[in-house]
Write an enzyme that holds these catalytic residues in place. Structure first.
Site, mmCIF file in Angstrom:
data_model
loop_
_atom_site.group_PDB
_atom_site.id
_atom_site.type_symbol
_atom_site.label_atom_id
_atom_site.label_comp_id
_atom_site.label_asym_id
_atom_site.label_seq_id
_atom_site.Cartn_x
_atom_site.Cartn_y
_atom_site.Cartn_z
ATOM 1 N N HIS A 75 -35.189 24.077 -36.399
ATOM 2 C CA HIS A 75 -36.468 23.894 -37.237
ATOM 3 C C HIS A 75 -37.780 24.240 -36.491
ATOM 4 O O HIS A 75 -38.229 23.207 -35.933
ATOM 5 C CB HIS A 75 -36.416 22.627 -37.973
ATOM 6 N N PHE A 76 -38.069 25.313 -36.000
ATOM 7 C CA PHE A 76 -37.844 26.741 -36.390
ATOM 8 C C PHE A 76 -37.451 27.236 -35.249
ATOM 9 O O PHE A 76 -37.953 26.977 -34.214
ATOM 10 C CB PHE A 76 -38.904 27.451 -36.959
#
EC number: 4.2.1.59
Length: 176
Positions: A75-76
């Site tokens: 993420h991410f």
């Protein structure tokens, strides 16, 4: 403070939090914290039933940040940030913990939140997150429910605020 509840202390270390996740801290009928990797704190540094903005109880906890935390890898990719929903969940976790600490029985479930504001982010370069929960009310009837306001601070800056965090303790969750 409820002296009938086992393991009542003014602070809790990581091993205590793991014991809560196994259902060992507040007895077999008390609420549990989640286990890693959903446990969003490393320690509870303060818990009291008298203090806080509303003088109904206060809880403060910390999470040490490092780049190896599991959410940073996904993420991410290329832009790692702790999901804001995990900070919100941490505040719900702490309200549920408080309900067990004051003697509430049942399985904890988040019931809602009035308003959440995100004004910053938690990056893998951060050092420490501090969660602060100010209890507003504990309802102890057929359903035990806690109502609180909370905030998340990273490295000295408040980045999330939440009003009217609601957590309930249920004896039976089959119809929830």
């Amino acid at each position: 403070m409820n002296t009938c509840t086992p393991n009542i202390k003014p602070s809790y270390d990581y091993n205590d939090l793991l014991a809560s996740g196994r259902g060992e801290l507040f007895g077999s009928e008390g609420p549990q914290l989640p286990a890693p990797s959903m446990l969003m704190m490393d320690r509870i540094t303060k818990i009291t039933d008298k203090e806080g903005l509303f003088e109904k109880g206060y809880i403060e906890a910390e999470l040490d940040i490092n780049q190896d935390l599991p959410f940073f890898g996904c993420h991410f990719i290329g832009d790692p940030v702790m999901p804001g929903c995990l900070g919100l969940d941490a505040m719900w976790q702490l309200v549920g913990f408080y309900l067990g600490w004051v003697g509430g029985k049942g399985k904890g479930r988040a019931l809602g939140v009035g308003e959440v504001k995100f004004t910053g982010q938690i990056l893998p370069t951060a050092k420490k997150v501090i969660y602060r929960i100010n209890m507003k009310r504990v309802i102890n009837r057929k359903l035990v429910m806690g109502l609180a306001d909370g905030e998340v601070e990273v490295d000295g800056r408040i980045i999330y605020t939440a009003t009217d965090l609601k957590v309930g303790l249920f004896q039976d969750t089959t119809s929830f």
